[in-house]
Design an enzyme around this catalytic site. Structure first.
Site, PDB file in Angstrom:
ATOM      1  N   GLY B   9     -16.308  89.843  93.591  1.00 24.93           N
ATOM      2  CA  GLY B   9     -16.929  91.099  93.158  1.00 24.93           C
ATOM      3  C   GLY B   9     -16.021  92.303  93.313  1.00 24.93           C
ATOM      4  O   GLY B   9     -16.368  93.276  93.986  1.00 24.93           O
ATOM      5  N   SER B  11     -14.756  94.442  90.921  1.00 22.44           N
ATOM      6  CA  SER B  11     -14.594  95.331  89.763  1.00 22.44           C
ATOM      7  C   SER B  11     -15.023  96.765  90.025  1.00 22.44           C
ATOM      8  O   SER B  11     -14.718  97.664  89.256  1.00 22.44           O
ATOM      9  CB  SER B  11     -15.370  94.782  88.568  1.00 22.44           C
ATOM     10  OG  SER B  11     -16.756  94.838  88.833  1.00 22.44           O
ATOM     11  N   THR B  31      -9.497  88.166  92.561  1.00 22.31           N
ATOM     12  CA  THR B  31     -10.850  88.700  92.529  1.00 22.31           C
ATOM     13  C   THR B  31     -11.551  88.321  91.232  1.00 22.31           C
ATOM     14  O   THR B  31     -10.906  87.879  90.272  1.00 22.31           O
ATOM     15  CB  THR B  31     -10.848  90.235  92.728  1.00 22.31           C
ATOM     16  OG1 THR B  31     -12.201  90.680  92.942  1.00 22.31           O
ATOM     17  CG2 THR B  31     -10.261  90.977  91.544  1.00 22.31           C
ATOM     18  N   ASN B  83     -17.874  89.407  99.039  1.00 24.54           N
ATOM     19  CA  ASN B  83     -18.346  90.767  98.787  1.00 24.54           C
ATOM     20  C   ASN B  83     -19.376  90.845  97.648  1.00 24.54           C
ATOM     21  O   ASN B  83     -20.208  91.740  97.635  1.00 24.54           O
ATOM     22  CB  ASN B  83     -17.142  91.661  98.461  1.00 24.54           C
ATOM     23  CG  ASN B  83     -17.560  93.012  97.922  1.00 24.54           C
ATOM     24  OD1 ASN B  83     -17.999  93.868  98.676  1.00 24.54           O
ATOM     25  ND2 ASN B  83     -17.467  93.184  96.610  1.00 24.54           N
ATOM     26  N   TYR B 149     -33.298  91.400  99.447  1.00 20.19           N
ATOM     27  CA  TYR B 149     -31.920  91.822  99.760  1.00 20.19           C
ATOM     28  C   TYR B 149     -31.676  91.706 101.267  1.00 20.19           C
ATOM     29  O   TYR B 149     -30.655  91.172 101.710  1.00 20.19           O
ATOM     30  CB  TYR B 149     -31.718  93.255  99.279  1.00 20.19           C
ATOM     31  CG  TYR B 149     -30.328  93.802  99.479  1.00 20.19           C
ATOM     32  CD1 TYR B 149     -29.293  93.449  98.609  1.00 20.19           C
ATOM     33  CD2 TYR B 149     -30.038  94.670 100.521  1.00 20.19           C
ATOM     34  CE1 TYR B 149     -28.015  93.956  98.784  1.00 20.19           C
ATOM     35  CE2 TYR B 149     -28.759  95.189 100.693  1.00 20.19           C
ATOM     36  CZ  TYR B 149     -27.756  94.829  99.823  1.00 20.19           C
ATOM     37  OH  TYR B 149     -26.495  95.335 100.003  1.00 20.19           O
ATOM     38  N   ALA B 151     -33.279  89.821 103.429  1.00 20.90           N
ATOM     39  CA  ALA B 151     -33.247  88.408 103.809  1.00 20.90           C
ATOM     40  C   ALA B 151     -31.897  87.792 103.466  1.00 20.90           C
ATOM     41  O   ALA B 151     -31.330  87.018 104.248  1.00 20.90           O
ATOM     42  CB  ALA B 151     -34.365  87.653 103.099  1.00 20.90           C
ATOM     43  N   LYS B 153     -28.992  89.271 103.283  1.00 22.48           N
ATOM     44  CA  LYS B 153     -27.937  89.780 104.163  1.00 22.48           C
ATOM     45  C   LYS B 153     -28.086  89.247 105.586  1.00 22.48           C
ATOM     46  O   LYS B 153     -27.094  88.975 106.263  1.00 22.48           O
ATOM     47  CB  LYS B 153     -27.937  91.315 104.148  1.00 22.48           C
ATOM     48  CG  LYS B 153     -27.552  91.906 102.782  1.00 22.48           C
ATOM     49  CD  LYS B 153     -26.156  91.451 102.350  1.00 22.48           C
ATOM     50  CE  LYS B 153     -25.662  92.184 101.110  1.00 22.48           C
ATOM     51  NZ  LYS B 153     -24.304  91.766 100.700  1.00 22.48           N
TER      52      LYS B 153
END
Lengths: 86, 241
Positions: B9, B11, B31, B83, B149, B151, B153
């Site tokens: 991730g 970009s 990446t 990421n 989100y 949960a 993380k």
């Protein structure tokens, strides 16, 4: 179908990589034979060493017999047979 | 020879900041992102950077990117920075199941897939390795409207602790960075009231920036961090203190 020579090659590869892994972590390398058990036997080998061995064998043979699920094995010869069955 | 680090991730936002910082530090950096943009075109032109389109969470697409990245770097892998992540806001009772699945698949299953793949690459070589999972303070503290989100993380932090134990003796460290509220595209959906409230509750008195988080990644990837593993490093201006 693998030949007898190829079967000996897999065993030789397993012996070679197992010895290398034991040496790299400073453990004693016992006399390796086809009937020696990886875990819980005379070798100072644990599950991470086993993972390292499987990855090394994949690099050397191009095969990963565990790709579609775990297969039970205890000894060197039982592991070798999984590669021969491929 | 330069060490190779994969950042998923890359970009925009934090991921782009990580990639640019690691390139400045001399790493080889691979990446991916779901789509190309101006930044990825710039990165792809850099001689020490590899970019490929990939959807983290889609196993075939992820593996295709990772295999290509490894081949590009001559088979070497020193570090993985998980990421890539997506967010979605809404109280759970009415939050679409399909969005819950997408968040868990990208943020958690995707990270587990890349970590598994990276560990196999790291076990093939001797020498140290680094896995850094980009978590969030929202994985530690609840926040209305971000249940899935949160949960995902919290799950990442569990992955960090378990993997640290599994691979520690091989010199591979696994840590999480848990940023607080950052001024990035991901937080652009915050309303003015929410934003003011967050700033008021943050001892540092502002939202974080990408530049606030980058030094922690630099440290975790360095040789100086060899004895630090299984930890969650919170970079949040003090909002959780």
């Amino acid at each position: 179908m693998r030949t007898a020579t190829e079967s000996r090659d897999v065993l030789a590869l397993i012996f070679e990589e197992t010895a290398r892994i034991l040496q790299e972590k400073g453990a004693k390398v016992p006399a390796l034979n086809p009937e020696i058990a990886f875990l819980g036997g005379s070798m100072d080998f644990d599950s991470l060493d086993l993972a390292t061995l499987i990855v090394a064998l994949e690099e050397r043979t191009g095969a990963d017999p565990f790709r579609s699920g775990f297969k039970d094995f205890t000894t060197v010869s039982e592991l070798a047979s999984l590669y021969e069955a491929k | 020879m330069s060490r190779h680090v994969i950042v998923t991730g890359g970009s925009r936002g934090l991921g782009l900041g990580f990639v640019e910082a690691l390139l400045a530090d001399g790493y080889l950096v691979s990446t991916c992102s779901r789509a190309a943009n101006e930044a990825t075109e710039r990165l792809a032109a850099h001689e020490r950077c590899f970019w490929q389109q990939a959807t983290i969470g889609d196993e075939a697409s992820t593996h295709a990117f990772l295999d290509a990245a490894l081949a590009w770097a001559g088979g070497d892998l020193y570090g993985l920075v998980n990421n890539a992540g997506i967010a979605g806001e809404g109280v759970l009772a009415t939050f679409p199941t399909v969005d819950v699945d997408a968040i868990l698949t990208t943020n958690l299953s995707g990270a587990i897939t890349t970590a598994r793949w990276a560990l196999r690459a790291m076990l093939r070589r001797s020498g140290p390795g680094r896995i850094v999972n980009i978590s969030s303070i929202i994985g530690q503290r609840g926040y209305t409207g971000l249940a899935a989100y949160s949960a995902s993380k919290a799950g990442l932090d569990g992955l960090t602790r378990a993997l640290a134990r599994e691979v520690g003796r091989r010199g591979i460290t696994v840590n999480s960075i848990a940023p607080g509220y950052l001024d990035t595209e991901m937080s652009s959906t915050l309303g003015a009231t929410q934003r003011d409230q967050i700033i008021r509750r943050t001892p540092a008195g502002r939202l974080g920036t990408v530049a606030d988080v980058v030094p922690t990644l630099r440290f975790l990837l360095s040789d100086d961090a060899a004895f630090m593993t299984g930890q969650i490093l919170t970079v949040d201006g003090g909002i959780t203190c």
